[in-house]
Design an enzyme around this catalytic site. Sequence first.
Site, PDB file in Angstrom:
ATOM      1  N   ASP A  34      12.852   0.897  37.763  1.00 38.30           N
ATOM      2  CA  ASP A  34      13.537   1.545  37.389  1.00 38.30           C
ATOM      3  C   ASP A  34      15.013   1.395  37.451  1.00 38.30           C
ATOM      4  O   ASP A  34      15.288   0.670  38.258  1.00 38.30           O
ATOM      5  CB  ASP A  34      13.754   3.010  37.699  1.00 38.30           C
ATOM      6  CG  ASP A  34      13.912   4.197  36.284  1.00 38.30           C
ATOM      7  OD1 ASP A  34      12.782   4.472  35.828  1.00 38.30           O
ATOM      8  OD2 ASP A  34      15.086   3.841  36.538  1.00 38.30           O
ATOM      9  N   ILE A  35      15.526   1.442  36.217  1.00 41.76           N
ATOM     10  CA  ILE A  35      17.332   0.916  36.063  1.00 41.76           C
ATOM     11  C   ILE A  35      17.900   2.540  36.703  1.00 41.76           C
ATOM     12  O   ILE A  35      19.146   1.635  37.200  1.00 41.76           O
ATOM     13  CB  ILE A  35      17.508   1.173  34.524  1.00 41.76           C
ATOM     14  CG1 ILE A  35      18.832  -0.423  34.251  1.00 41.76           C
ATOM     15  CG2 ILE A  35      17.675   2.500  33.990  1.00 41.76           C
ATOM     16  CD1 ILE A  35      18.703   0.227  32.882  1.00 41.76           C
ATOM     17  N   ASN A  95       5.381  11.509  32.575  1.00 39.44           N
ATOM     18  CA  ASN A  95       5.536  12.728  31.587  1.00 39.44           C
ATOM     19  C   ASN A  95       5.605  12.621  30.679  1.00 39.44           C
ATOM     20  O   ASN A  95       5.436  11.121  30.000  1.00 39.44           O
ATOM     21  CB  ASN A  95       7.471  13.147  31.957  1.00 39.44           C
ATOM     22  CG  ASN A  95       8.010  12.677  33.135  1.00 39.44           C
ATOM     23  OD1 ASN A  95       6.878  13.573  34.009  1.00 39.44           O
ATOM     24  ND2 ASN A  95       8.847  11.763  33.798  1.00 39.44           N
ATOM     25  N   GLN A 102       9.755  14.096  28.450  1.00 37.63           N
ATOM     26  CA  GLN A 102       9.645  12.942  28.578  1.00 37.63           C
ATOM     27  C   GLN A 102      10.611  11.733  27.095  1.00 37.63           C
ATOM     28  O   GLN A 102      11.201  12.281  26.800  1.00 37.63           O
ATOM     29  CB  GLN A 102       8.374  11.448  27.536  1.00 37.63           C
ATOM     30  CG  GLN A 102       8.081  10.601  27.528  1.00 37.63           C
ATOM     31  CD  GLN A 102       6.623  10.278  26.999  1.00 37.63           C
ATOM     32  OE1 GLN A 102       5.848  11.347  26.354  1.00 37.63           O
ATOM     33  NE2 GLN A 102       6.056   9.217  26.842  1.00 37.63           N
ATOM     34  N   HIS A 108       4.703   5.248  30.734  1.00 31.84           N
ATOM     35  CA  HIS A 108       4.850   4.928  31.689  1.00 31.84           C
ATOM     36  C   HIS A 108       4.387   5.555  32.579  1.00 31.84           C
ATOM     37  O   HIS A 108       4.457   6.764  33.097  1.00 31.84           O
ATOM     38  CB  HIS A 108       6.099   4.274  31.563  1.00 31.84           C
ATOM     39  CG  HIS A 108       7.495   5.538  31.531  1.00 31.84           C
ATOM     40  ND1 HIS A 108       7.374   6.043  29.935  1.00 31.84           N
ATOM     41  CD2 HIS A 108       8.065   6.113  32.683  1.00 31.84           C
ATOM     42  CE1 HIS A 108       8.750   7.238  30.025  1.00 31.84           C
ATOM     43  NE2 HIS A 108       8.480   7.110  31.070  1.00 31.84           N
ATOM     44  N   LEU A 109       4.110   4.378  34.310  1.00 29.63           N
ATOM     45  CA  LEU A 109       3.922   5.394  35.045  1.00 29.63           C
ATOM     46  C   LEU A 109       5.162   5.223  36.344  1.00 29.63           C
ATOM     47  O   LEU A 109       4.853   3.799  36.688  1.00 29.63           O
ATOM     48  CB  LEU A 109       2.678   5.064  36.127  1.00 29.63           C
ATOM     49  CG  LEU A 109       1.308   5.912  36.649  1.00 29.63           C
ATOM     50  CD1 LEU A 109       1.847   7.622  36.452  1.00 29.63           C
ATOM     51  CD2 LEU A 109       0.886   5.404  37.847  1.00 29.63           C
ATOM     52  N   HIS A 110       5.381   6.346  36.441  1.00 32.75           N
ATOM     53  CA  HIS A 110       6.816   5.980  37.401  1.00 32.75           C
ATOM     54  C   HIS A 110       5.823   5.783  38.995  1.00 32.75           C
ATOM     55  O   HIS A 110       5.248   6.655  39.432  1.00 32.75           O
ATOM     56  CB  HIS A 110       7.732   6.900  37.762  1.00 32.75           C
ATOM     57  CG  HIS A 110       8.325   8.038  36.328  1.00 32.75           C
ATOM     58  ND1 HIS A 110       9.582   7.822  36.012  1.00 32.75           N
ATOM     59  CD2 HIS A 110       7.369   7.788  35.476  1.00 32.75           C
ATOM     60  CE1 HIS A 110       9.966   7.608  35.498  1.00 32.75           C
ATOM     61  NE2 HIS A 110       9.010   8.142  34.709  1.00 32.75           N
TER      62      HIS A 110
HETATM   63  P1  AMP Z   1      10.674   9.525  31.243  1.00 36.88           P
HETATM   64  O1  AMP Z   1      11.076  10.864  31.396  1.00 36.88           O
HETATM   65  O2  AMP Z   1       9.106   9.531  32.010  1.00 36.88           O
HETATM   66  O3  AMP Z   1      10.522   8.646  30.248  1.00 36.88           O
HETATM   67  O4  AMP Z   1      11.603   8.519  31.865  1.00 36.88           O
HETATM   68  C1  AMP Z   1      11.345   7.125  31.628  1.00 36.88           C
HETATM   69  C2  AMP Z   1      12.530   6.317  32.933  1.00 36.88           C
HETATM   70  O5  AMP Z   1      13.453   4.832  32.008  1.00 36.88           O
HETATM   71  C3  AMP Z   1      14.103   6.725  32.853  1.00 36.88           C
HETATM   72  O6  AMP Z   1      13.293   6.872  34.684  1.00 36.88           O
HETATM   73  C4  AMP Z   1      14.902   5.060  33.207  1.00 36.88           C
HETATM   74  O7  AMP Z   1      15.854   5.505  33.685  1.00 36.88           O
HETATM   75  C5  AMP Z   1      14.113   4.811  33.050  1.00 36.88           C
HETATM   76  N1  AMP Z   1      14.890   3.359  31.498  1.00 36.88           N
HETATM   77  C6  AMP Z   1      15.160   3.760  30.764  1.00 36.88           C
HETATM   78  N2  AMP Z   1      15.604   2.596  29.838  1.00 36.88           N
HETATM   79  C7  AMP Z   1      15.131   1.692  31.884  1.00 36.88           C
HETATM   80  C8  AMP Z   1      15.412   0.518  31.402  1.00 36.88           C
HETATM   81  N3  AMP Z   1      16.608  -0.255  30.291  1.00 36.88           N
HETATM   82  N4  AMP Z   1      15.162  -0.412  32.382  1.00 36.88           N
HETATM   83  C9  AMP Z   1      14.347   0.088  34.220  1.00 36.88           C
HETATM   84  N5  AMP Z   1      14.186   1.155  33.648  1.00 36.88           N
HETATM   85  C10 AMP Z   1      15.473   2.353  33.187  1.00 36.88           C
END
Ligand code: AMP
Length: 124
Positions: A34-35, A95, A102, A108-110
Site C-alpha cells: 500500500d502506498i 471495503n 471504498q 482488494h484485500l488489505h
Molecule cells: P480502500 O479505501 O479500501 O479502497 O483502499 C484503497 C487503498 O489503496 C488505500 O489504502 C490507499 O493508500 C491505496 N492506494 C492508492 N493508490 C495506490 C497506489 N498507487 N499504490 C498502492 N496503494 C495505493
Amino acid sequence: MPAYDDTNIFARILRGEIPNRTVLETEHTLAFHDIMPKAPVHVLLIPKGAYVSYDDFAANASDAEILDFTRAVARLTRELGVDLDKGQGYRAITNAGEHGVQEVPHFHLHILGGRNIGRMVEPA
Ligand code: AMP
C-alpha cells in the site's frame, strides 16, 4: 453492481501504466505494498480480473480465479511473516461501496500486521 471503471488506479497498475512494489504475483492475482501504509505490514491483494468488490468477485469470478486468490492469501501471509505458524497474526479487510468507504473501485484485500492492529471498528 456498478459498472467496472477501468480508469481506477489498480487497473492502471495492472496495465503497467503506473509502478507498484510487488510482493507476489500469480496467474490471476497480484499483491503489492500500500502506498500509504497504516501498519508496518500493509499489503493489498487484488485479482487481475475486473471486479468491483468482494461480492462481485465471489459471484462472478471463475473457480480458477477464486482458488488462485485464496491460495495467494496463504502464500502472502506466510511470505510477509504474519501467518499463525511463524508470525503474530494480521487483519484482512475489504471495503465495498459508500458505507464500506471504498476508495479504489477494484476489489482488494488489505493485509495489515506487524503490530497489534487494535479494535476492528468504532462502536456505532
Ligand atoms: P480502500 O479505501 O479500501 O479502497 O483502499 C484503497 C487503498 O489503496 C488505500 O489504502 C490507499 O493508500 C491505496 N492506494 C492508492 N493508490 C495506490 C497506489 N498507487 N499504490 C498502492 N496503494 C495505493
